[in-house]
Design a protein around this motif. Structure first.
Motif, short mmCIF file in Angstrom:
data_model
loop_
_atom_site.label_atom_id
_atom_site.label_comp_id
_atom_site.label_asym_id
_atom_site.label_seq_id
_atom_site.Cartn_x
_atom_site.Cartn_y
_atom_site.Cartn_z
N GLY A 267 0.70 -1.38 0.07
CA GLY A 267 0.00 -0.02 -0.10
C GLY A 267 0.69 1.19 0.11
N VAL A 268 2.29 1.00 0.00
CA VAL A 268 2.92 2.32 0.11
C VAL A 268 3.07 3.10 -1.47
CG1 VAL A 268 5.17 3.42 0.60
CG2 VAL A 268 4.11 1.72 2.10
N ALA A 269 3.26 2.07 -2.40
CA ALA A 269 3.57 2.54 -3.64
C ALA A 269 2.59 1.94 -4.71
CB ALA A 269 5.09 2.17 -4.12
N PRO A 270 1.15 2.27 -4.36
CA PRO A 270 0.32 1.41 -5.54
C PRO A 270 0.46 2.02 -7.00
CG PRO A 270 -0.77 3.24 -4.11
CD PRO A 270 0.69 2.98 -3.72
N ASN A 271 0.84 3.09 -7.26
CA ASN A 271 1.03 3.65 -8.73
C ASN A 271 2.19 3.00 -9.27
OD1 ASN A 271 -0.62 6.19 -9.23
ND2 ASN A 271 -0.01 6.44 -6.92
N LEU A 272 3.18 2.61 -8.63
CA LEU A 272 4.50 1.98 -9.07
C LEU A 272 3.97 0.43 -9.34
CD1 LEU A 272 7.14 2.30 -9.91
CD2 LEU A 272 7.85 1.36 -7.58
N SER A 273 3.13 -0.04 -8.32
CA SER A 273 2.60 -1.67 -8.63
C SER A 273 1.72 -1.54 -9.94
CB SER A 273 1.89 -1.71 -7.42
OG SER A 273 2.62 -2.01 -6.09
N ARG A 274 1.01 -0.69 -10.19
CA ARG A 274 0.07 -0.72 -11.48
C ARG A 274 0.95 -0.39 -12.75
NH1 ARG A 274 -1.42 4.06 -13.63
NH2 ARG A 274 -1.37 6.07 -12.18
N LEU A 275 1.98 0.10 -12.54
CA LEU A 275 2.76 0.54 -13.52
C LEU A 275 3.71 -0.59 -14.14
CD1 LEU A 275 3.65 4.34 -13.05
CD2 LEU A 275 1.91 3.24 -14.87
N ILE A 276 4.08 -1.39 -13.05
CA ILE A 276 5.07 -2.62 -13.37
C ILE A 276 4.69 -3.49 -14.42
CG2 ILE A 276 5.95 -4.62 -12.18
CD1 ILE A 276 6.56 -2.96 -9.56
N PRO A 277 3.46 -3.91 -14.24
CA PRO A 277 3.06 -4.75 -15.76
C PRO A 277 2.96 -4.02 -16.99
CG PRO A 277 1.45 -4.80 -13.53
CD PRO A 277 2.15 -3.72 -13.40
N GLU A 278 3.02 -2.75 -17.04
CA GLU A 278 3.27 -2.20 -18.22
C GLU A 278 4.62 -2.02 -18.91
OE1 GLU A 278 1.47 1.67 -17.98
OE2 GLU A 278 -0.39 0.88 -16.95
N GLY A 279 5.60 -2.24 -18.22
CA GLY A 279 7.08 -2.10 -18.31
C GLY A 279 7.89 -3.17 -18.48
N VAL A 280 9.30 -2.89 -18.41
CA VAL A 280 10.17 -3.62 -18.09
C VAL A 280 10.85 -3.54 -16.71
CG1 VAL A 280 12.40 -4.61 -18.71
CG2 VAL A 280 10.89 -3.45 -20.34
N PHE A 281 10.39 -4.60 -15.97
CA PHE A 281 10.93 -4.44 -14.31
C PHE A 281 11.97 -5.22 -14.13
CE2 PHE A 281 9.72 -5.44 -9.71
CZ PHE A 281 9.90 -4.09 -9.14
N PHE A 282 12.95 -4.53 -13.45
CA PHE A 282 14.24 -5.19 -13.20
C PHE A 282 14.23 -5.58 -11.57
CE2 PHE A 282 15.04 -2.60 -16.70
CZ PHE A 282 15.99 -3.26 -17.60
N ASP A 283 13.71 -6.83 -11.14
CA ASP A 283 13.46 -6.80 -9.73
C ASP A 283 14.77 -7.57 -9.02
OD1 ASP A 283 13.97 -9.51 -10.76
OD2 ASP A 283 11.74 -10.08 -10.58
N GLU A 284 15.91 -7.33 -9.81
CA GLU A 284 17.13 -7.99 -8.92
C GLU A 284 18.25 -6.66 -8.96
OE1 GLU A 284 18.13 -9.97 -6.81
OE2 GLU A 284 16.39 -11.14 -6.89
N TYR A 285 17.80 -5.47 -9.15
CA TYR A 285 18.45 -4.23 -9.16
C TYR A 285 18.97 -3.79 -7.94
CZ TYR A 285 19.41 0.53 -9.54
OH TYR A 285 19.94 2.34 -9.37
N TYR A 286 20.37 -3.32 -7.53
CA TYR A 286 20.65 -2.85 -6.39
C TYR A 286 21.28 -1.48 -6.47
CZ TYR A 286 19.85 -7.30 -4.14
OH TYR A 286 19.40 -8.55 -3.69
#
Length: 581
Positions: A267-286
């Motif tokens: 619930g902190v970043a709902p906008n980012l959550s809705r945008l993630i399926p629309e783009g290229v999401f790097f889930d192992e980025y540091y």
């Protein structure tokens, strides 16, 4: 003072200093109980574990008084007044400074503070003036108390056999007791830090950089070469065009802790959550480091961060740094950087000018009526202005623009009230502003040729410490009409890898970025990330993760198990990173 008392004055002075350090430990633990609350028994253990280093530090401080006691012509008490004032100030500044800064940084006060002290607006923007005033008053009063106590236990004349006290003091001062002696198995990192003498830790940190030579240079170069191979080929294309307009949204402190898709809070970043399926999401980025000055350089110059050095403010190194702005300008791009505050902090303006940005836009571009925080105009204002500015620009050239956000930062005061926790609410506000910007750009002709890269500058220590590798784990999302198709990328990568990865997607060379890797290269066969903070370094690869404390010279996190190889690689990268030209 009697002769008998004067014969014991060094011991009394030692007791005074030990009492000062004990009071400092109690104050440190109580003041930072929001970080970790300790029981009375645990506090006693912390004091006991730190006592040997406290004794050695006290002996080091008493070397000059012990030497002065060898002379008998002058009043010892009067002779040492200036020294006691200096000692009082040094102890008070390091003890109080370490205590009050820990809740923000969660590492011991070190030489890294010097670079930030040179730009005091970083502190004044983060906290109210009363916060600073009261703590400065505490420093003054504590310094006077320490100096007075040392003065009172000092005799007017030294005893005849003062050389005995000098010998004992020298022996204690040279004992091989350092920061690492305070780190004990079974203690948390906070307890290790609470036990560590802040004065010793601070002054010894100035010598720390000289110890970053762990192995012969050829062995170091070989290890680093394995981690950072040439990656000039491309095996995967993310974009529909090789010349998109590029907008980097460099988000203040936005770690994976606030992103559900990375195991963060709901619930902190709902906008980012809705945008993630629309783009290229790097889930192992540091992210590479812990503060904006470091993160900006890693992103814009594709280079490593340093525990004790801020390249942003060290202008003598700028000429040797690669620059994403320069590389893109050579590819025909126009470049701009938007920051809603002032470019005075940490030498930011000089760095961005030296990196070749065509336009630097700051808070002065906004009307005085705009809603602002202590850092500058709030993100909703800057985001709306940015969209309008992009629409007004009439140029045949593609554009590269970076927008650095502001609002998700202390003192967490935003014109938004969705969440009760002020920290989470500030991040939720920035998330809302980013969502609004993306939605507004989607409705414009710019969208079809636009690549938006949403990327944090560093993480935030919300319910975390540096011993948790997830502090550096961050979201990165590429979206816009230029993106070929939505997908997830689960390859380990660093902030410094953005430059080579992006340039490779655009068909532009990146061979002048030795520490930036194109992760879509067939040569990127050993994925890894290297991260640092003033007291430590981290290396994560497919075998696991190690966090190594460079002050205590001890591993503080090993998962799933200890690995000498990971620590050796991390040391090699650290050693190589300081070979600056």
């Amino acid at each position: 003072m009697t002769s008998s008392s004067s014969n014991r004055w060094l011991a009394r002075a030692l007791m005074v200093l030990l009492a000062v350090f004990a009071v400092g430990k109690v104050g440190f633990v109580l003041y930072n109980r929001g970080v970790e609350a300790l029981s009375l028994w645990r506090l006693i253990l912390v004091w006991a574990n730190g006592l040997p280093l406290d004794v050695r530090t006290s002996a080091l401080l008493l070397l000059i008084p012990a030497l002065c006691s060898l002379q008998r012509r002058l009043s010892l008490r009067l002779l040492l007044i200036p020294y006691y004032i200096v000692v009082g100030i040094a102890l008070s500044v390091t003890i109080v400074g370490d205590t009050v800064m820990y809740e923000f940084w969660q590492f011991k006060l070190s030489s890294a503070i010097i670079s930030y002290a040179a730009s005091p607006e970083g502190a004044t923007n983060s906290v109210p003036a009363s916060f600073i005033v009261w703590r400065l008053l505490a420093v003054v009063l504590f310094a006077l108390l320490i100096a007075a106590a040392l003065y009172l236990v000092t005799p007017k004349r030294a005893e005849a056999k003062a050389w005995r006290g000098l010998i004992v003091t020298i022996v204690i001062a040279v004992l091989p007791i350092g920061v690492g002696s305070c780190y004990q198995r079974g203690q948390t990192l906070f307890q290790d830090h609470a036990a560590t003498n802040p004065t010793f830790a601070f002054f010894s940190s100035f010598l720390l950089e000289r110890s970053f030579h762990y192995m012969p240079d050829d062995e170091c170069a070989s290890l680093v070469g394995e981690l950072y191979p040439p990656t000039d080929d491309l095996t995967d294309t993310l974009l529909l065009t090789s010349t998109p307009d590029i907008l980097i949204v460099q988000v203040e402190s936005f770690s994976g802790k606030f992103v559900r898709e990375l195991g963060g809070l709901e619930g902190v970043a709902p906008n980012l959550s809705r945008l993630i399926p629309e783009g290229v999401f790097f889930d192992e980025y540091y992210s590479n480091s812990f503060r904006t000055d470091r993160g900006t350089v890693s992103l814009q110059s594709g280079t490593l961060s340093h525990p004790t050095l801020s390249l942003m403010r060290e202008r003598q190194y700028h000429a040797s740094l690669p620059s994403l702005a320069r590389s893109l300008k050579e590819g025909g791009y126009e470049t701009a950087y938007l920051y809603g505050g002032a470019y005075t902090n940490m030498g930011k303006r000089a760095y961005l000018e030296d990196m070749g940005f065509d336009k630097l836009i700051d808070g002065s571009a906004f009307p005085d009526s705009c809603i602002r925080c202590s850092w500058g105009v709030h993100d909703e204002v800057a985001g709306a202005w940015l969209k309008d500015w992009l629409m007004r620009q009439d140029t045949p050239h593609p554009r590269f623009v970076t927008w650095q956000t502001i609002s998700s930062h202390e003192p967490w005061e935003v014109p938004y009230s969705r969440l009760s926790d002020p920290v989470l609410n500030a991040f939720a506000y920035t998330d809302q502003c980013i969502g609004s910007l993306v939605d507004s750009l989607r409705a414009t002709p710019l969208w079809d040729n636009l690549l938006i890269i949403v990327i944090p500058d560093h993480g935030h220590l919300y319910q975390q410490t540096y011993e948790d590798p997830d502090f550096f784990h961050s979201p990165m999302l590429w979206l816009g009409g230029a993106v070929r198709q939505p997908r997830r990328v689960s390859t380990l990568m660093n902030q410094s890898d953005i430059a080579a990865t992006l340039l490779a997607q655009l068909g532009l060379p990146h061979d002048d970025y030795p520490y930036s890797r194109n992760i879509f290269s067939k040569r990127y066969t050993s994925p890894s990330v290297y991260c640092c903070f003033p007291a430590g370094i981290m290396l994560k690869d497919t075998s696991g993760v190690s966090v190594f404390d460079i002050t205590a010279r001890e591993p503080i996190t090993e998962a799933p198990s200890h690995s000498d190889e990971r620590i050796l690689k991390a040391k090699a990268v650290l050693q190589q990173s300081y070979q600056l030209h």
